[in-house]
Motif scaffolding. Sequence first.
Motif, PDB file in Angstrom:
ATOM      1  N   LEU A   1      -8.600  -0.410   4.238  1.00  0.00           N
ATOM      2  CA  LEU A   1      -7.525  -1.168   3.568  1.00  0.00           C
ATOM      3  C   LEU A   1      -6.283  -1.210   4.445  1.00  0.00           C
ATOM      4  O   LEU A   1      -5.570  -2.210   4.502  1.00  0.00           O
TER       5      LEU A   1
ATOM      6  N   LEU B   1       0.831  -1.223   0.000  1.00  0.00           N
ATOM      7  CA  LEU B   1       0.000   0.000   0.000  1.00  0.00           C
ATOM      8  C   LEU B   1       0.855   1.258   0.000  1.00  0.00           C
ATOM      9  O   LEU B   1       0.348   2.354  -0.208  1.00  0.00           O
TER      10      LEU B   1
ATOM     11  N   LEU C   1       0.590   6.933  -6.894  1.00  0.00           N
ATOM     12  CA  LEU C   1      -0.703   6.311  -6.600  1.00  0.00           C
ATOM     13  C   LEU C   1      -1.520   6.130  -7.881  1.00  0.00           C
ATOM     14  O   LEU C   1      -2.087   5.060  -8.122  1.00  0.00           O
TER      15      LEU C   1
ATOM     16  N   ARG D   1     -11.029   6.841  -2.568  1.00  0.00           N
ATOM     17  CA  ARG D   1     -12.227   6.203  -3.116  1.00  0.00           C
ATOM     18  C   ARG D   1     -12.624   6.898  -4.415  1.00  0.00           C
ATOM     19  O   ARG D   1     -12.908   6.240  -5.414  1.00  0.00           O
TER      20      ARG D   1
ATOM     21  N   GLY E   1      -8.649   5.367   2.902  1.00  0.00           N
ATOM     22  CA  GLY E   1      -8.102   4.004   2.878  1.00  0.00           C
ATOM     23  C   GLY E   1      -7.900   3.425   4.262  1.00  0.00           C
ATOM     24  O   GLY E   1      -7.031   2.581   4.469  1.00  0.00           O
ATOM     25  N   LYS E   2      -8.744   3.835   5.226  1.00  0.00           N
ATOM     26  CA  LYS E   2      -8.569   3.354   6.596  1.00  0.00           C
ATOM     27  C   LYS E   2      -8.813   1.850   6.686  1.00  0.00           C
ATOM     28  O   LYS E   2      -8.088   1.125   7.352  1.00  0.00           O
TER      29      LYS E   2
ATOM     30  N   GLU F   1     -16.020   3.595  11.760  1.00  0.00           N
ATOM     31  CA  GLU F   1     -16.948   4.673  12.149  1.00  0.00           C
ATOM     32  C   GLU F   1     -17.369   4.517  13.606  1.00  0.00           C
ATOM     33  O   GLU F   1     -18.541   4.641  13.953  1.00  0.00           O
TER      34      GLU F   1
HETATM   35  N1  LIG Z   1      -3.884   2.492  -1.376  1.00  0.00           N
HETATM   36  C1  LIG Z   1      -4.943   2.494  -2.192  1.00  0.00           C
HETATM   37  N2  LIG Z   1      -4.775   2.330  -3.505  1.00  0.00           N
HETATM   38  C2  LIG Z   1      -5.845   2.348  -4.331  1.00  0.00           C
HETATM   39  N3  LIG Z   1      -7.109   2.532  -3.947  1.00  0.00           N
HETATM   40  C3  LIG Z   1      -7.334   2.701  -2.652  1.00  0.00           C
HETATM   41  C4  LIG Z   1      -6.267   2.689  -1.695  1.00  0.00           C
HETATM   42  N4  LIG Z   1      -6.808   2.877  -0.492  1.00  0.00           N
HETATM   43  C5  LIG Z   1      -8.143   3.018  -0.690  1.00  0.00           C
HETATM   44  N5  LIG Z   1      -8.448   2.905  -1.984  1.00  0.00           N
HETATM   45  C6  LIG Z   1      -9.780   3.017  -2.608  1.00  0.00           C
HETATM   46  O1  LIG Z   1     -10.584   3.758  -1.757  1.00  0.00           O
HETATM   47  C7  LIG Z   1     -11.706   2.978  -1.334  1.00  0.00           C
HETATM   48  C8  LIG Z   1     -12.009   3.305   0.091  1.00  0.00           C
HETATM   49  O2  LIG Z   1     -11.037   2.738   0.915  1.00  0.00           O
HETATM   50  P1  LIG Z   1     -11.377   2.437   2.415  1.00  0.00           P
HETATM   51  O3  LIG Z   1     -12.739   1.827   2.560  1.00  0.00           O
HETATM   52  O4  LIG Z   1     -10.241   1.675   3.012  1.00  0.00           O
HETATM   53  O5  LIG Z   1     -11.405   3.922   2.988  1.00  0.00           O
HETATM   54  P2  LIG Z   1     -11.923   4.420   4.379  1.00  0.00           P
HETATM   55  O6  LIG Z   1     -11.022   5.497   4.815  1.00  0.00           O
HETATM   56  O7  LIG Z   1     -12.093   3.260   5.308  1.00  0.00           O
HETATM   57  O8  LIG Z   1     -13.313   5.036   3.990  1.00  0.00           O
HETATM   58  P3  LIG Z   1     -14.573   5.338   4.970  1.00  0.00           P
HETATM   59  O9  LIG Z   1     -14.088   6.255   6.031  1.00  0.00           O
HETATM   60  O10 LIG Z   1     -15.537   5.996   4.047  1.00  0.00           O
HETATM   61  O11 LIG Z   1     -15.010   4.019   5.479  1.00  0.00           O
HETATM   62  C9  LIG Z   1     -11.304   1.544  -1.592  1.00  0.00           C
HETATM   63  O12 LIG Z   1     -12.395   0.738  -1.867  1.00  0.00           O
HETATM   64  C10 LIG Z   1     -10.429   1.680  -2.804  1.00  0.00           C
HETATM   65  O13 LIG Z   1     -11.238   1.760  -3.949  1.00  0.00           O
END
Ligand SMILES: Nc1ncnc2c1ncn2[C@@H]1O[C@H](COP(=O)(O)OP(=O)(O)OP(=O)(O)O)[C@@H](O)[C@H]1O
Length: 642
Positions: free
Chosen positions: A373, A337, A518, A552, A370-371, A438
């Motif tokens: 992931l 990542l 990225l 996202r 991306g939290k 969340e």
């Molecule tokens: N390092 C990365 N490379 C490519 N795409 C990514 C990456 N991290 C996140 N994404 C994209 O962003 C989307 C959202 O990621 P993620 O659910 O981990 O974010 P989040 O911060 O948890 O969002 P939320 O706060 O809305 O739950 C993923 O489904 C993916 O499409």
Amino acid sequence: MRSHPLVPAQQLRQARQRLTEQGLAASPGVDALLARSWQRSLTAGLSPIGRLHCQDNLVGPALQRSRALSHELISHSEPVMEHLFEQVRHSHSMVILADPQGVLMHTRGDLDFLSKAERVALTCGASWAESQRGTNAIGTALAEAQEVEIHGAEHYLERNGFLTCAAAPIFSAQGQLAGILDISGEQRSRHPHTLGLVGTAARMIENSLVMASCRHQLVLQFHAKAEGIGSVAQGLLAFSEDGWLVGANRRGLALLGLGAVDLQRTAWAQLFERALQAWLGSLRQSGGRPLQLRTQRGEVFYGQLQGRGPTVVTMGSAPTARAASPEPVRADALQRLDSGDLRWRAAADKARRVLGKDIPLLILGESGVGKELFAKALHEVSTRRGKPFVAVNCAALPESLIESELFGYAPGAFTGARSQGSPGRLREAQGGTLFLDEIGDMPLALQTRLLRVLQEREVQPLGGGAPVALDVQLLCATHQSLAQAVSEGRFRADLYYRINGLALQLPALRERTDLDALVDRVIESLAPDQGLALEPDLREALRAYDWPGNLRQLHQVLRTAVALLTPQDSRIGWAHLPDDLVAPLQQRVARPVRPAQNLRELSQQAIAQALENTRGNVSAAARQLGIARQTLYRRLQAGAAD
Ligand SMILES: Nc1ncnc2c1ncn2[C@@H]1O[C@H](COP(=O)(O)OP(=O)(O)OP(=O)(O)O)[C@@H](O)[C@H]1O
């Protein structure tokens, strides 16, 4: 390369006559290379006939010293020479390695030929430089720095006229002549393919030398075909950590239209379309498979990395570790990542250090950074991988169900419950990782229950049943400011401290410094091995954009763009973007910026940009600028006073 049609015997006889009687090097039928070499031999004062006056052979300590100086060359050549000798065995020949001065360092030959060779001093320690023995394949290949075949009476010294010799130079990674490989035999044993054989063997040695001497650099192996990688025909280019070309084999230079003079002064970015970081990122994801590389001149090659693993190399910053083995190291989930942003990397490094120490992690960041992931990657690199990773979105569950969903329930606990009961998400995560996304949206009543579970480390299912001990790594995430939620009474302070063993802030996309990497990485993951590029002005626009939806949004935009490509398109351009994004993107790029007139203006512009990027958040802007918050305040005050 000189594998010439042999000078016809009669012309050669006449030419030699002119050479010996009149001291003339040029004659009809004598090609330019041979004429140059004869001339050099004449100029060195050598007589083509009669007794030879040359320096004594190196013996004893002097020979040992020379061999020590050429130790690398000899050790990389020996196995290849052994193999070569197998090809020419029983053909009255020998395989010879000479150092850059033309002194023979190692020989391997047929016994019957070796004794004849001894008579003309084709033996270790003897110098076969042109200045000592006139035209001969070894000395002439050295003087001309190219492959050379010298046959029979083309040898300057009459006494060597019984020989046929083919020699090829071996170059170091820095483009210096490191030695000469030669096959010499009796004139009658000449074979038209010998020079090709020697040339190929010399390149094998050269590749092996380049690989060894550049083992601490990034070595790119490349070829027009993926299958050509690893073959003797592959190009090799060695790059320093910060992307400068520091070594190469001849093939690598030739494939890119470069010469040895371009070493140390050519950057990766001048050679290839994609940034080194981005390409390394894709390579990491490919698991070491060769990937396409498009040059700035438009040629397409396949490349692979050899040497220090791609996972540990970062442009512009020191490597975090050196791979002990020259094999590429497979990246782990967290490294995959990592596309180079230092704040993201700092968060990942911190998390890695506390994993397995029973410390709950709180992952902070805007929606879409991306939290989740990140949390999954942490699970994958922890000792709990292989055990469940259970994600619960506390904002998405209906309030009435959160409790049963999380804590489980006994059979028949409530109307509509499954008759066999449910273990609940917490217990499903047993032994593994529980990710509460969340968490800021969790209702207060449930916060109390969760706090109890975390304190007592056991779960009591709804409707009774024995409490069950809970063993999980807790990861929580939120886009909210929990401190503010606490001060507003929406979140329990004691739960906040309980889940906040270590808070990790993931940067918003607009704050990240690795947007290019990225973007390339996402494109590569969406369309592997297609070598897709971005129109340069679009790339610039993507860089300038705010990205309110973070990764996202970026992912979705690129996914759509890739889907809109026609089979003829090899670049993503404006036409591949959703209409509603084009206007905001162009607005950001079109904004006129007057170039800074001096350092003070430049600094004020950078500050203004950082504040705009972070929507006036001084702490975030200071982080982005790489200065302390107090320094930023001071600069702002100074700017206001100007
Ligand atoms: N390092 C990365 N490379 C490519 N795409 C990514 C990456 N991290 C996140 N994404 C994209 O962003 C989307 C959202 O990621 P993620 O659910 O981990 O974010 P989040 O911060 O948890 O969002 P939320 O706060 O809305 O739950 C993923 O489904 C993916 O499409």
